[in-house]
Design a protein around this motif. Structure first.
Motif, mmCIF file in Angstrom:
data_model
loop_
_atom_site.group_PDB
_atom_site.id
_atom_site.type_symbol
_atom_site.label_atom_id
_atom_site.label_comp_id
_atom_site.label_asym_id
_atom_site.label_seq_id
_atom_site.Cartn_x
_atom_site.Cartn_y
_atom_site.Cartn_z
ATOM 1 N N GLY A 1 44.596 32.915 46.525
ATOM 2 C CA GLY A 1 43.934 33.318 45.280
ATOM 3 C C GLY A 1 44.562 32.759 44.008
ATOM 4 N N LYS A 2 45.275 31.645 44.119
ATOM 5 C CA LYS A 2 45.951 31.066 42.951
ATOM 6 C C LYS A 2 44.952 30.661 41.861
ATOM 7 C CE LYS A 2 47.737 27.969 45.692
ATOM 8 N NZ LYS A 2 47.222 28.567 46.940
ATOM 9 N N THR A 3 43.906 29.956 42.282
ATOM 10 C CA THR A 3 42.950 29.449 41.293
ATOM 11 C C THR A 3 42.110 30.580 40.706
ATOM 12 O OG1 THR A 3 42.876 27.368 42.517
ATOM 13 C CG2 THR A 3 41.126 27.740 40.913
ATOM 14 N N THR A 4 41.729 31.535 41.559
ATOM 15 C CA THR A 4 40.989 32.699 41.054
ATOM 16 C C THR A 4 41.812 33.383 39.968
ATOM 17 O OG1 THR A 4 40.092 33.004 43.288
ATOM 18 C CG2 THR A 4 39.830 34.841 41.748
ATOM 19 N N LEU A 5 43.116 33.496 40.216
ATOM 20 C CA LEU A 5 44.015 34.138 39.256
ATOM 21 C C LEU A 5 44.076 33.337 37.957
ATOM 22 C CD1 LEU A 5 46.056 36.410 38.683
ATOM 23 C CD2 LEU A 5 47.822 34.994 39.733
ATOM 24 N N PRO B 1 40.447 27.477 52.811
ATOM 25 C CA PRO B 1 41.753 26.986 52.362
ATOM 26 C C PRO B 1 41.637 25.552 51.849
ATOM 27 C CG PRO B 1 41.703 27.212 54.763
ATOM 28 C CD PRO B 1 40.397 27.719 54.251
ATOM 29 N N HIS B 2 42.602 25.119 51.074
ATOM 30 C CA HIS B 2 42.667 23.745 50.552
ATOM 31 C C HIS B 2 41.542 23.418 49.604
ATOM 32 C CE1 HIS B 2 45.964 22.921 53.128
ATOM 33 N NE2 HIS B 2 45.276 23.250 54.199
ATOM 34 N N THR B 3 41.171 24.357 48.776
ATOM 35 C CA THR B 3 40.140 24.081 47.784
ATOM 36 C C THR B 3 40.725 23.257 46.643
ATOM 37 O OG1 THR B 3 38.962 26.092 48.354
ATOM 38 C CG2 THR B 3 38.519 25.148 46.181
ATOM 39 N N THR B 4 41.915 23.626 46.198
ATOM 40 C CA THR B 4 42.519 22.937 45.050
ATOM 41 C C THR B 4 43.211 21.659 45.491
ATOM 42 O OG1 THR B 4 42.879 25.046 43.984
ATOM 43 C CG2 THR B 4 44.135 23.185 43.113
ATOM 44 N N ARG B 5 42.969 20.595 44.747
ATOM 45 C CA ARG B 5 43.561 19.314 45.121
ATOM 46 C C ARG B 5 44.460 18.740 44.046
ATOM 47 N NH1 ARG B 5 38.320 16.899 47.027
ATOM 48 N NH2 ARG B 5 38.056 17.643 49.149
ATOM 49 N N VAL C 1 45.170 43.289 46.249
ATOM 50 C CA VAL C 1 45.480 44.690 46.570
ATOM 51 C C VAL C 1 44.190 45.495 46.803
ATOM 52 C CG1 VAL C 1 47.733 44.823 45.430
ATOM 53 C CG2 VAL C 1 45.683 45.297 44.125
ATOM 54 N N ASP C 2 43.058 44.974 46.308
ATOM 55 C CA ASP C 2 41.779 45.660 46.561
ATOM 56 C C ASP C 2 41.446 45.692 48.054
ATOM 57 O OD1 ASP C 2 39.532 43.115 46.765
ATOM 58 O OD2 ASP C 2 41.428 42.703 45.802
ATOM 59 N N GLN C 3 42.049 44.784 48.820
ATOM 60 C CA GLN C 3 41.752 44.728 50.261
ATOM 61 C C GLN C 3 42.596 45.689 51.082
ATOM 62 O OE1 GLN C 3 42.146 40.645 51.476
ATOM 63 N NE2 GLN C 3 39.979 40.242 51.164
HETATM 64 N N1 LIG Z 1 39.380 40.525 47.932
HETATM 65 C C1 LIG Z 1 39.950 39.639 47.125
HETATM 66 N N2 LIG Z 1 39.674 38.327 47.276
HETATM 67 C C2 LIG Z 1 40.272 37.440 46.446
HETATM 68 C C3 LIG Z 1 41.183 37.860 45.431
HETATM 69 N N3 LIG Z 1 41.618 36.749 44.781
HETATM 70 C C4 LIG Z 1 40.999 35.700 45.365
HETATM 71 N N4 LIG Z 1 40.190 36.109 46.364
HETATM 72 C C5 LIG Z 1 39.341 35.273 47.235
HETATM 73 O O1 LIG Z 1 40.190 34.461 48.039
HETATM 74 C C6 LIG Z 1 39.545 33.187 48.289
HETATM 75 C C7 LIG Z 1 40.481 32.075 47.911
HETATM 76 O O2 LIG Z 1 40.639 32.052 46.507
HETATM 77 P P1 LIG Z 1 41.188 30.755 45.757
HETATM 78 O O3 LIG Z 1 41.449 31.169 44.355
HETATM 79 O O4 LIG Z 1 40.305 29.584 45.985
HETATM 80 O O5 LIG Z 1 42.567 30.537 46.535
HETATM 81 P P2 LIG Z 1 43.689 29.420 46.292
HETATM 82 O O6 LIG Z 1 45.013 30.065 46.514
HETATM 83 O O7 LIG Z 1 43.490 28.751 44.997
HETATM 84 O O8 LIG Z 1 43.379 28.437 47.496
HETATM 85 P P3 LIG Z 1 43.752 26.851 47.643
HETATM 86 O O9 LIG Z 1 43.291 26.164 46.410
HETATM 87 O O10 LIG Z 1 42.962 26.446 48.823
HETATM 88 O O11 LIG Z 1 45.219 26.788 47.867
HETATM 89 C C8 LIG Z 1 38.240 33.212 47.501
HETATM 90 O O12 LIG Z 1 37.187 33.564 48.380
HETATM 91 C C9 LIG Z 1 38.483 34.289 46.458
HETATM 92 O O13 LIG Z 1 37.291 34.919 46.029
HETATM 93 C C10 LIG Z 1 41.442 39.267 45.294
HETATM 94 O O14 LIG Z 1 42.207 39.722 44.446
HETATM 95 N N5 LIG Z 1 40.805 40.091 46.177
#
Ligand SMILES: Nc1nc2c(ncn2[C@@H]2O[C@H](COP(=O)(O)OP(=O)(O)OP(=O)(O)O)[C@@H](O)[C@H]2O)c(=O)[nH]1
Ligand SMILES: [Mg+2]
Length: 306
Positions: free
Chosen positions: A26-30, A46-50, A132-134
């Motif tokens: 969830g790095k990018t979502t954050l 996984p591996h969305t961010t490049r 933490v919602d999960q």
């Molecule tokens: N339930 C839940 N899902 C989350 C949360 N944060 C992110 N996600 C989900 O986790 C998945 C991965 O999120 P990304 O933000 O793409 O993860 P990332 O760490 O950037 O992934 P990479 O770029 O592949 O390394 C997505 O489907 C998001 O919606 C959260 O706080 N709760």
């Protein structure tokens, strides 16, 4: 001179904050949440961010420069993986502060290796416990935090949910508390180091990954080839790059249906981003083996860090 006048010249604080963690935590979502705009693609895969992507949050006298990075995956050894891992390591080396992102209740060998890298870097680190919602039982959190704090001397531990937005302010407060003094690196109005074109490519890529089945995400890339702002509409021509004819067929779908849906979903997002009408033209092109070619990786901005 009073003390306040003395320090007036260097009253601002600014720091590079690396978001580091396994793929999909969830790095990018954050980052998108903290900046308040969609800067880069997030998907279930996984591996969305490049790339290393900067997200800039300026509040008062503080500027936080977030560095989103590709998820660190030590299991795979393809060129593209090695390049992605190095991108993340470089961000770690450049950081004033590290946010180590993990999923609530989960800490495996992949996380352990990353923790080891952070220890090795000598950088101060916050442990960010995402999703933490999960958690079904909220009581699980405390022993999890205690176990993590026993293995590493974190500067702070912040449980949150990037998805629901809960406790984002707690993280920002912790980050601000650890910012070094110094001038702003970016204009206070700037949100990212990436141009609109990059964000458009990310939106198209996200739409595509969401509409595809389990095809290898690496084998698709998006390149905007033409962009023209007409008085009422922005015309964007983009190419989806795949490695094989079979993948081209999958992206296009029966009678072009899948490509149409990918384009429609991407267009809605682009119109939101640009706040105007968008005409999006997507074509699919086969460029063999681009994930194994350093030149092609470089052309797509997936550079080997120096
Ligand atoms: N339930 C839940 N899902 C989350 C949360 N944060 C992110 N996600 C989900 O986790 C998945 C991965 O999120 P990304 O933000 O793409 O993860 P990332 O760490 O950037 O992934 P990479 O770029 O592949 O390394 C997505 O489907 C998001 O919606 C959260 O706080 N709760
Ligand atoms: Mg990401």
């Amino acid at each position: 001179m009073t003390e306040i006048e003395d320090s007036a010249g260097d009253a601002t604080r600014c720091g590079l904050v690396a978001l580091i963690g396994r793929p999909n935590v969830g790095k990018t979502t954050l980052m998108n949440r903290l900046v308040g705009e969609k800067l880069a693609a997030t998907t279930r895969r996984p591996h969305t961010t490049r790339h290393r992507i900067l997200g800039i949050v300026t509040e008062g006298q503080d500027q936080v420069v977030l560095m989103d990075t590709p998820g660190i995956d030590t299991e795979r050894t393809q060129l593209v993986n090695r390049v992605l891992n190095r991108t993340a390591s470089q961000a770690l080396a450049d950081a004033d502060l590290v946010c180590f992102i993990v999923e609530a209740g989960q800490f495996g060998p992949g996380d352990e290796r990353i923790e080891e890298n952070i220890r090795h870097s000598g950088r101060p680190a916050l442990l960010v416990i995402n999703k933490v919602d999960q958690l079904r039982e909220k009581e699980e959190l405390l022993p999890f935090i205690e176990a993590r704090a026993a293995s590493f001397d974190y500067a702070g531990v912040v449980p949150l949910s990037a998805k629901t937005g809960s406790n984002l302010e707690g993280l920002i407060a912790e980050i601000r508390a650890h910012l070094p003094q110094g001038p702003f690196l970016y204009d206070p109005d700037q949100l990212s180091d990436r141009p609109q074109r990059f964000r458009a490519e990310e939106m198209i890529r996200e739409s595509m990954l969401e509409h595809l089945g389990q095809e290898v995400p690496y084998s698709v890339a998006v390149r905007v080839e033409d962009w023209s702002d007409e008085p009422r509409t922005t015309h964007i021509d983009a190419v989806i790059l795949v490695e094989r004819d079979s993948q081209k067929g999958i992206v296009i779908g029966k009678g072009g249906q899948r490509l149409k849906r990918i384009g429609q979903a991407a267009r809605v997002q682009l119109e939101e981003l640009l706040e105007r009408k968008v005409m999006l033209r997507l074509t699919v092109r086969v460029e063999a083996d681009w994930t194994r070619s350093p030149r092609a990786l470089r052309e797509l901005g997936i550079e080997e860090p120096r």
